[in-house]
Design a protein around this motif. Sequence first.
Motif, PDB file in Angstrom:
ATOM      1  N   LEU A  85       0.803  -1.215   0.000  1.00 44.83           N
ATOM      2  CA  LEU A  85       0.000   0.000   0.000  1.00 44.83           C
ATOM      3  C   LEU A  85       0.840   1.271   0.000  1.00 44.83           C
ATOM      4  O   LEU A  85       0.281   2.375   0.034  1.00 44.83           O
ATOM      5  CB  LEU A  85      -0.935   0.004   1.207  1.00 44.83           C
ATOM      6  CG  LEU A  85      -1.907  -1.176   1.303  1.00 44.83           C
ATOM      7  CD1 LEU A  85      -2.840  -1.008   2.495  1.00 44.83           C
ATOM      8  CD2 LEU A  85      -2.706  -1.324   0.020  1.00 44.83           C
ATOM      9  N   GLU A 192     -12.378  -2.850  -3.408  1.00 44.59           N
ATOM     10  CA  GLU A 192     -11.415  -1.839  -3.024  1.00 44.59           C
ATOM     11  C   GLU A 192     -10.876  -2.100  -1.632  1.00 44.59           C
ATOM     12  O   GLU A 192     -11.574  -2.627  -0.764  1.00 44.59           O
ATOM     13  CB  GLU A 192     -12.041  -0.437  -3.037  1.00 44.59           C
ATOM     14  CG  GLU A 192     -12.378   0.103  -4.403  1.00 44.59           C
ATOM     15  CD  GLU A 192     -12.959   1.502  -4.306  1.00 44.59           C
ATOM     16  OE1 GLU A 192     -12.785   2.274  -5.263  1.00 44.59           O
ATOM     17  OE2 GLU A 192     -13.592   1.817  -3.272  1.00 44.59           O
ATOM     18  N   TYR A 241      -7.506   1.643  -3.023  1.00 48.18           N
ATOM     19  CA  TYR A 241      -6.667   0.734  -3.811  1.00 48.18           C
ATOM     20  C   TYR A 241      -7.538  -0.351  -4.432  1.00 48.18           C
ATOM     21  O   TYR A 241      -8.459  -0.878  -3.776  1.00 48.18           O
ATOM     22  CB  TYR A 241      -5.617   0.048  -2.927  1.00 48.18           C
ATOM     23  CG  TYR A 241      -4.687   0.973  -2.182  1.00 48.18           C
ATOM     24  CD1 TYR A 241      -3.403   1.203  -2.653  1.00 48.18           C
ATOM     25  CD2 TYR A 241      -5.079   1.586  -0.990  1.00 48.18           C
ATOM     26  CE1 TYR A 241      -2.527   2.027  -1.966  1.00 48.18           C
ATOM     27  CE2 TYR A 241      -4.218   2.413  -0.301  1.00 48.18           C
ATOM     28  CZ  TYR A 241      -2.939   2.628  -0.789  1.00 48.18           C
ATOM     29  OH  TYR A 241      -2.085   3.445  -0.096  1.00 48.18           O
ATOM     30  N   VAL A 252      -4.417   3.930  -8.050  1.00 48.66           N
ATOM     31  CA  VAL A 252      -4.672   4.245  -6.646  1.00 48.66           C
ATOM     32  C   VAL A 252      -5.142   5.698  -6.590  1.00 48.66           C
ATOM     33  O   VAL A 252      -4.423   6.610  -7.029  1.00 48.66           O
ATOM     34  CB  VAL A 252      -3.413   4.056  -5.784  1.00 48.66           C
ATOM     35  CG1 VAL A 252      -3.674   4.496  -4.345  1.00 48.66           C
ATOM     36  CG2 VAL A 252      -2.937   2.617  -5.844  1.00 48.66           C
ATOM     37  N   LEU A 277      -0.658   0.590  -8.107  1.00 50.09           N
ATOM     38  CA  LEU A 277      -0.083  -0.519  -7.362  1.00 50.09           C
ATOM     39  C   LEU A 277       1.263  -0.886  -7.959  1.00 50.09           C
ATOM     40  O   LEU A 277       1.465  -0.831  -9.176  1.00 50.09           O
ATOM     41  CB  LEU A 277      -1.019  -1.722  -7.389  1.00 50.09           C
ATOM     42  CG  LEU A 277      -2.342  -1.577  -6.638  1.00 50.09           C
ATOM     43  CD1 LEU A 277      -3.202  -2.824  -6.830  1.00 50.09           C
ATOM     44  CD2 LEU A 277      -2.105  -1.341  -5.155  1.00 50.09           C
ATOM     45  N   SER A 281       2.364  -6.102  -5.612  1.00 47.51           N
ATOM     46  CA  SER A 281       1.024  -6.593  -5.922  1.00 47.51           C
ATOM     47  C   SER A 281       1.093  -7.568  -7.084  1.00 47.51           C
ATOM     48  O   SER A 281       1.876  -7.370  -8.031  1.00 47.51           O
ATOM     49  CB  SER A 281       0.092  -5.425  -6.283  1.00 47.51           C
ATOM     50  OG  SER A 281       0.005  -4.504  -5.220  1.00 47.51           O
TER      51      SER A 281
END
Length: 1081
Positions: A85, A192, A241, A252, A277, A281
Amino acid sequence: MVSKTLQFVGALLLPLLAVVSSFDPFHRDAQMMDQMGGGGGGQGPFIPHEYARFADVKRQCKSVLSAAAELTFDANRANGLMPELSFVKGDWRQDGDGAPLIPFDGTDVPEEAAGAAPDPLPLASFSLTHVDAARRGRTALNVSGVLGVAISRNGTGPEMGPYVSPEFKVWPGTTELKILFEGVYTENDDGESVLCMVGNAVLPSRGNDATNPWDWARHSDRDKFQPPITQDSNILLVLRYPKTLTLTTRAVHGELTSTNGKTNAAYFDAARLLSQLGAYSNYKFGSEELVDLACTPHPYRDDVLASGRGLYRGSSFCGILDRFSSEDLLAVVPNWKCNTTDALCRRLGPFETDKAVDATDGGFTDVSIVMQEVRCELRTAPNGESSARVSAVFRAVPPWEHPYTAAKRSGLGGMTLSAEGVWRASTGQLCMVACLGVGKKSCHSRVCLYVQTTFSATRRSVMVGQITRADGAPHFPLTFQRTVHPSELWSRFGVSGGAPLTMAYNYTKVKQAGEFLRRSEPFDFGTVIAKSLLSYPSKAGDVADETVRLSNLAEDLTLHVLAVPDPFPRGRFERPFLQLEVLSLGPLVGRFSPGFPNVSFPGMPAAGGRGKGSLSSLQADATAVLNVSAELTLTGEPYVNATLSLEGVYNQVDGRMYLIGCRSIQGPWRTFSAMGGLEEGKDCSIEVRVEYPPTTARWLINPTAKLYIGSTRDVGDPLRFNTTVLQTLPILYREQRQDILSRRSVEGILRIVTLAAAIAAEFSQLMYIKVHTDVMPYVSLVMLGVQALGYSVPLITGAEALFARITAAGADGAPPPSYEIDKSQLYWTIDCIVKILILAAFLLTLRLVQKVWRSRIRLLTRSPLEPGRVPSDRKVLLYSFGAHLVGFMVILTAHYVSMLSRPLRTEESYMDSHGEAHALREWAVTLEEYIGLAQDLFLLPQVIGNVLWRINCRPLKTSYYAGVTAVRLLPHLYDYIRAPSINPYFAEEYEFVNTSLDFYSRFGDVAIPLAAVALAAAVYVQQRWNYKIISKTVKTQQKKLQHLGSRVYERLPSMSSPNFEAELVSGVNEGAGLRRDASSN
């Protein structure tokens, strides 16, 4: 008493030490327990997380918490949230202009240049610093983080380290703000992940003038500047996200708002954040429908595929793509083929460009594309065909943006294309559908990418791609490429997951280069003789493997060296740095490792050359001419990183390379139509000749290479340029270490020979004065002192004698930093012999000084009433010193005058070959050189003394002064005929003495020997003809001298007295009188 006192102090300190050791302000113990299984998710240490604002989070994030779904992941998943994140250098903007968040000081550029300066970049970075997995709720996790927002002209952003605090900084060209947050992590049913956090910051205070609230921020670099700030904790950040990373769901989105009222001084308009991302990810391929729509039929027939280039179709595509695309700049090719409207030809494909890109007018000078977030999954079909699914983000980079900044940016917008597609080995084409900015509705572009395996003079790109419109033609096809440098073929081509890449070269300029060779080599009888006596770099050698020999030759032909214009300019100039990298030689492309002769070496391409018009191996062996391709780069004024792609032939007989060069043309798209003779947008009307020094007799021939660059275009053609001739500094071949030892050995043997000759000459003089004792007082002590000084200095400092000026001019004055050279047994033996001979010559000179000095003392004791009759060196020393002082001042003046036309030296020190720094004083350098000159002119004091003393004898034996003069002149003769000594490990600016730029050069090697010979001739004349003249004078005045009744004259010792030498040495028989006539022989 002392022991009791120490015990008392220890008792007082023990509780204090216990308290200090238990103090844990950053919860290190709790963190250690977390890592051992006590909860907390194993977060990084030294960061306090109290979560004291839960009530504010609950109130401000009410809508987010109400839409939250139940969390189902474990503690390991919670640990992965922090890198997943977090993002770096995303984009942010504010919609309104009423209440800006931070100011910007634009005084980093002058006001008159503000219009041409690039616009500042608004960048935002977010770092999630803690996830409280131990106390998570059913639908939320406590989290904390830090947001850094910046406005920077050079693309920098706040440092996001573990030690963070609310901070605001502003200086010309950059503004940074750090905000600390704490809040909750949730997930909703819309796919999300949401972060909702409240923050604490120190915000800049706006002024009262609403039209210019940041007037105080101008010239923020002034003394004692302190920005006005306000503490504020009413800040809300919401980041959304996508839970799944796909082609259309990678963005994002974030919003930074102030919860204060609009009338509050800390209020600011909402700021929108946009990022994507990243690498933590997992990407989910699933856009086959869009890919098929853009790439059907497959393969798509674009300009690259239609050109019939050699394309890679192996099983290591993903490894190659990763090595040559990920965050590497891909140069944009000018629209030189475009012949439609100006609006289409000057556009940068589908990208939304800024004023800097538009200013290139379709030439796209310094415009590039960088590939980010490259994901590649190799697959094999049941029929054995290889394919790969690929996703990437293509970001356009304007000329002003730094490549590193562009590669690290994560924002999505009009300068980015998100792409996904399929590579098939059967066609060698990677076809992708591309979406501009954010969203599925913007997927209207097609990207085709290829890996090339065959190079030519006009095609030096290992990767080439083209962006076209998938549903129309609103822009001209945009081509980009990754040019490969020759060194990368063997340093970066080790690919993962498969065999090394097999490269080939298509020689298309060999015939043209052959004509250039025949035109440039007219028959010359002297050249034929030189070719028969000298050898040049060739593939001949002891190695049996042909590929290894070609690789070794390619290494010898590669140049990385400073160069100077030829002829040498008189004014100040900057020396360009010349790089000539051999790309292919004969059938070999790249390099081959001799350590792995039978296998393909990882990291190097296998040999596989072919080409139209190339010489066959049989013909190459017979004519000693090899096909060659290379890349030439010149850096420094006035060339400004000029690069030429070269192709031609290399003649092993005379060490000359005849090449045809191609250069890329940069300019507006309209200018290409007016330029004639272009090949794929390149100017190939260039001829380059490289002349290499021979590998034999390198210590006699200047080991420098010459480069000739000329244009074959007609006079008046806009692409024509004047012929450029460059000469490199001395270069080294692979076997240069052995050559260094050979050259040092040769010079060492010459030192031994010259010192032995000097000793023999001095010994003959010693024997001469023992027989002719009457001439002993007339030998100049100053002359002997100059010689003794020349011998004593190397004994004290360790420098070599006789050849000191030669060795000071290059690296041979101190052994290069090589174990083999320092420990060479031969050189060590020669060095010991040289020092022994120097010591012997020094002792012989001292013996001569002793004999002359004692002879004068004896004469003085015999004639106490007339000391003037005894030769004295006081005036000789005075006149000699005066002459040398005047000469030194003249030379020093000439030296500094010559410095005005040299390149300006900014260093105040130099570095020797061992890497040790020393202070550099120009006058000291000249003084050391002049001391060597004084030693060469050692007869000057004797000539002056002969005039002052009006000698009527021969104090110096002819073999002595002629032999020592010859010994002193031999280094000058050697220095004149041999090539300049070089420093193979350090650049020229670190050398202590440079004879090519100082007073002593070729002129000195001629003038100094002539002066020394003139002095020797003067001594000969004085001792031969002056004797007769003085004899006549003595006879005419003999009666007058006898009337003086000089007892000294009567007591002068006999020249042939055998007791005279004994008296001088022992000091006895002082009362005995010698009655023989001193003038008898």
